[in-house]
Scaffold this motif. Sequence first.
Motif, PDB file in Angstrom:
ATOM      1  N   ASP A 202      19.897  -1.046 -17.237  1.00 54.57           N
ATOM      2  CA  ASP A 202      20.887  -2.107 -17.468  1.00 54.57           C
ATOM      3  C   ASP A 202      20.561  -3.374 -16.670  1.00 54.57           C
ATOM      4  OD1 ASP A 202      21.375  -0.537 -15.190  1.00 54.57           O
ATOM      5  OD2 ASP A 202      23.446  -1.242 -15.066  1.00 54.57           O
ATOM      6  N   GLU A 203      19.734  -3.243 -15.634  1.00 56.57           N
ATOM      7  CA  GLU A 203      19.397  -4.377 -14.773  1.00 56.57           C
ATOM      8  C   GLU A 203      17.978  -4.911 -15.010  1.00 56.57           C
ATOM      9  OE1 GLU A 203      19.677  -5.457 -10.011  1.00 56.57           O
ATOM     10  OE2 GLU A 203      19.874  -3.378 -10.649  1.00 56.57           O
ATOM     11  N   PHE A 204      17.040  -4.022 -15.407  1.00 56.00           N
ATOM     12  CA  PHE A 204      15.638  -4.408 -15.570  1.00 56.00           C
ATOM     13  C   PHE A 204      15.099  -3.934 -16.910  1.00 56.00           C
ATOM     14  CE2 PHE A 204      16.242  -3.638 -10.991  1.00 56.00           C
ATOM     15  CZ  PHE A 204      15.894  -4.879 -10.489  1.00 56.00           C
ATOM     16  N   SER A 205      14.048  -4.601 -17.378  1.00 56.24           N
ATOM     17  CA  SER A 205      13.294  -4.147 -18.547  1.00 56.24           C
ATOM     18  C   SER A 205      11.825  -4.396 -18.269  1.00 56.24           C
ATOM     19  CB  SER A 205      13.740  -4.889 -19.808  1.00 56.24           C
ATOM     20  OG  SER A 205      13.445  -6.268 -19.705  1.00 56.24           O
ATOM     21  N   GLY A 206      10.952  -3.737 -19.029  1.00 57.92           N
ATOM     22  CA  GLY A 206       9.539  -3.973 -18.804  1.00 57.92           C
ATOM     23  C   GLY A 206       8.637  -3.007 -19.518  1.00 57.92           C
ATOM     24  N   ASN A 207       7.355  -3.212 -19.318  1.00 57.61           N
ATOM     25  CA  ASN A 207       6.295  -2.357 -19.864  1.00 57.61           C
ATOM     26  C   ASN A 207       5.478  -1.820 -18.701  1.00 57.61           C
ATOM     27  OD1 ASN A 207       6.960  -3.027 -22.553  1.00 57.61           O
ATOM     28  ND2 ASN A 207       5.821  -4.936 -22.348  1.00 57.61           N
ATOM     29  N   ILE A 208       5.167  -0.521 -18.779  1.00 60.48           N
ATOM     30  CA  ILE A 208       4.466   0.115 -17.664  1.00 60.48           C
ATOM     31  C   ILE A 208       3.341   0.991 -18.201  1.00 60.48           C
ATOM     32  CG2 ILE A 208       4.708   1.736 -15.736  1.00 60.48           C
ATOM     33  CD1 ILE A 208       7.696   0.913 -15.679  1.00 60.48           C
ATOM     34  N   ASN A 209       2.161   0.888 -17.576  1.00 65.26           N
ATOM     35  CA  ASN A 209       1.099   1.872 -17.761  1.00 65.26           C
ATOM     36  C   ASN A 209       0.477   2.122 -16.389  1.00 65.26           C
ATOM     37  OD1 ASN A 209      -1.105   0.057 -17.275  1.00 65.26           O
ATOM     38  ND2 ASN A 209      -0.962  -0.665 -19.387  1.00 65.26           N
ATOM     39  N   LYS A 210      -0.570   2.931 -16.327  1.00 58.87           N
ATOM     40  CA  LYS A 210      -1.073   3.298 -14.997  1.00 58.87           C
ATOM     41  C   LYS A 210      -1.850   2.194 -14.291  1.00 58.87           C
ATOM     42  CE  LYS A 210      -5.392   5.540 -16.120  1.00 58.87           C
ATOM     43  NZ  LYS A 210      -6.202   6.702 -15.930  1.00 58.87           N
ATOM     44  N   GLU A 211      -2.207   1.124 -14.993  1.00 61.21           N
ATOM     45  CA  GLU A 211      -2.940   0.015 -14.391  1.00 61.21           C
ATOM     46  C   GLU A 211      -2.051  -1.195 -14.092  1.00 61.21           C
ATOM     47  OE1 GLU A 211      -6.219   0.018 -13.602  1.00 61.21           O
ATOM     48  OE2 GLU A 211      -6.493   2.054 -14.326  1.00 61.21           O
ATOM     49  N   VAL A 212      -1.156  -1.530 -15.026  1.00 59.01           N
ATOM     50  CA  VAL A 212      -0.371  -2.756 -14.943  1.00 59.01           C
ATOM     51  C   VAL A 212       1.061  -2.485 -15.382  1.00 59.01           C
ATOM     52  CG1 VAL A 212      -0.153  -5.109 -15.834  1.00 59.01           C
ATOM     53  CG2 VAL A 212      -2.404  -4.155 -15.479  1.00 59.01           C
ATOM     54  N   ALA A 213       1.994  -3.154 -14.722  1.00 56.92           N
ATOM     55  CA  ALA A 213       3.399  -3.095 -15.129  1.00 56.92           C
ATOM     56  C   ALA A 213       3.950  -4.516 -15.125  1.00 56.92           C
ATOM     57  CB  ALA A 213       4.197  -2.223 -14.169  1.00 56.92           C
TER      58      ALA A 213
ATOM     59  N   PHE B 282       0.852  -1.184   0.000  1.00 57.38           N
ATOM     60  CA  PHE B 282       0.000   0.000   0.000  1.00 57.38           C
ATOM     61  C   PHE B 282       0.885   1.231   0.000  1.00 57.38           C
ATOM     62  CE2 PHE B 282      -2.620  -3.258   1.930  1.00 57.38           C
ATOM     63  CZ  PHE B 282      -3.828  -3.080   1.269  1.00 57.38           C
ATOM     64  N   THR B 283       0.493   2.235  -0.775  1.00 57.54           N
ATOM     65  CA  THR B 283       1.248   3.478  -0.836  1.00 57.54           C
ATOM     66  C   THR B 283       0.269   4.646  -0.889  1.00 57.54           C
ATOM     67  OG1 THR B 283       2.942   4.707  -2.049  1.00 57.54           O
ATOM     68  CG2 THR B 283       1.430   3.385  -3.360  1.00 57.54           C
ATOM     69  N   ASN B 284       0.785   5.847  -0.634  1.00 51.98           N
ATOM     70  CA  ASN B 284      -0.077   7.020  -0.712  1.00 51.98           C
ATOM     71  C   ASN B 284       0.070   7.741  -2.048  1.00 51.98           C
ATOM     72  OD1 ASN B 284       2.451   8.015  -0.259  1.00 51.98           O
ATOM     73  ND2 ASN B 284       1.961   9.089   1.633  1.00 51.98           N
ATOM     74  N   LEU B 285       0.771   7.145  -3.019  1.00 47.73           N
ATOM     75  CA  LEU B 285       0.877   7.705  -4.362  1.00 47.73           C
ATOM     76  C   LEU B 285      -0.401   7.408  -5.149  1.00 47.73           C
ATOM     77  CD1 LEU B 285       4.459   6.432  -5.275  1.00 47.73           C
ATOM     78  CD2 LEU B 285       3.849   8.758  -4.625  1.00 47.73           C
ATOM     79  N   THR B 286      -0.725   8.272  -6.110  1.00 48.20           N
ATOM     80  CA  THR B 286      -1.845   7.980  -7.007  1.00 48.20           C
ATOM     81  C   THR B 286      -1.374   7.005  -8.077  1.00 48.20           C
ATOM     82  OG1 THR B 286      -1.341   9.754  -8.547  1.00 48.20           O
ATOM     83  CG2 THR B 286      -2.761  10.318  -6.664  1.00 48.20           C
ATOM     84  N   LYS B 287      -2.335   6.438  -8.825  1.00 48.12           N
ATOM     85  CA  LYS B 287      -1.977   5.506  -9.897  1.00 48.12           C
ATOM     86  C   LYS B 287      -1.037   6.155 -10.908  1.00 48.12           C
ATOM     87  CE  LYS B 287      -6.032   2.526 -10.299  1.00 48.12           C
ATOM     88  NZ  LYS B 287      -7.073   2.088 -11.221  1.00 48.12           N
ATOM     89  N   GLU B 288      -1.360   7.387 -11.304  1.00 49.54           N
ATOM     90  CA  GLU B 288      -0.560   8.091 -12.310  1.00 49.54           C
ATOM     91  C   GLU B 288       0.846   8.394 -11.781  1.00 49.54           C
ATOM     92  OE1 GLU B 288      -3.657   8.981 -11.347  1.00 49.54           O
ATOM     93  OE2 GLU B 288      -4.746   8.340 -13.155  1.00 49.54           O
ATOM     94  N   GLU B 289       0.931   8.834 -10.523  1.00 48.09           N
ATOM     95  CA  GLU B 289       2.243   9.111  -9.925  1.00 48.09           C
ATOM     96  C   GLU B 289       3.072   7.833  -9.825  1.00 48.09           C
ATOM     97  OE1 GLU B 289       1.262  12.805  -6.872  1.00 48.09           O
ATOM     98  OE2 GLU B 289       0.867  10.739  -6.224  1.00 48.09           O
ATOM     99  N   TYR B 290       2.422   6.754  -9.427  1.00 54.76           N
ATOM    100  CA  TYR B 290       3.134   5.483  -9.299  1.00 54.76           C
ATOM    101  C   TYR B 290       3.661   5.017 -10.656  1.00 54.76           C
ATOM    102  CZ  TYR B 290       4.326   0.732  -8.019  1.00 54.76           C
ATOM    103  OH  TYR B 290       5.006  -0.442  -7.826  1.00 54.76           O
TER     104      TYR B 290
END
Length: 174
Positions: A41-52, A20-28
Motif C-alpha cells: 500500500d506504500e511502495f511499488s516496484g520491480n525486483i530481480n536478483k540484480e536490480v530493483a 553492505f550485507t551478508n545476504l546473498t543476491k538471491e536471498e536479498y
Amino acid sequence: MKTEETTIDKIRTRPRFKMFTNLTKEEYAANLTKYLAQHKDEFSGNINKEVATICVETEYEGYWKPRLSLRVEIEDEQTAIRGIFGPSSAVWTFFMFLYFSFSILWMVFFSMYYVEKQINSHDFPWALNASFVMLLCIAITYAAARFGQHKAKDEMLKLRRFAEESTLQFEKKD
C-alpha cells in the motif's frame, strides 16, 4: 549492515548510497520481494536478483517523483547494495538533454565570441550575451532539479527507509 555515503553523494542530481550485507543476491531479492508485498500500500516496484526499482505510492505524479534503483553486486566477498535516487527515466533523459544542449550552445556562443575578438571582427556582437544566457539556462535547469528533490524529500526518506528496513529486517544472524 554497513552503509557508506560521501558528501558529494548529497549534492548530486541523483543522490546515492552504498550498503553492505551478508545476504546473498538471491536471498536479498527474495527478501525485497517479501518486504514489498508486506508494504504494497506504500511502495511499488520491480525486483530481480540484480536490480530493483522501487517508488512510493502517491496520489499525484510530480516531475520528480523519486524512484530508488537498487543494484546488487558482490564486492570483496560481501554483498554490496548500491542505491541511486532519481526521477523516472523519461524525466532524467529530458534533464540530461537540457544540460547537454545548453552546454553545447554555451561552447558555440563563447567560441564565436572568442574567435570574433581574435580576428577583430564585429559580426557576432551578441555571442557573449548569448553565452551568458546559456549559463543562466544551465543554472535554471539545475535549480529545477534541486527544487524537485526538495519537493520530494519526504518520499526520498521513505525510499531510504525502505532500503534500510528491507535489508535489516531479513539480515542473517551470525
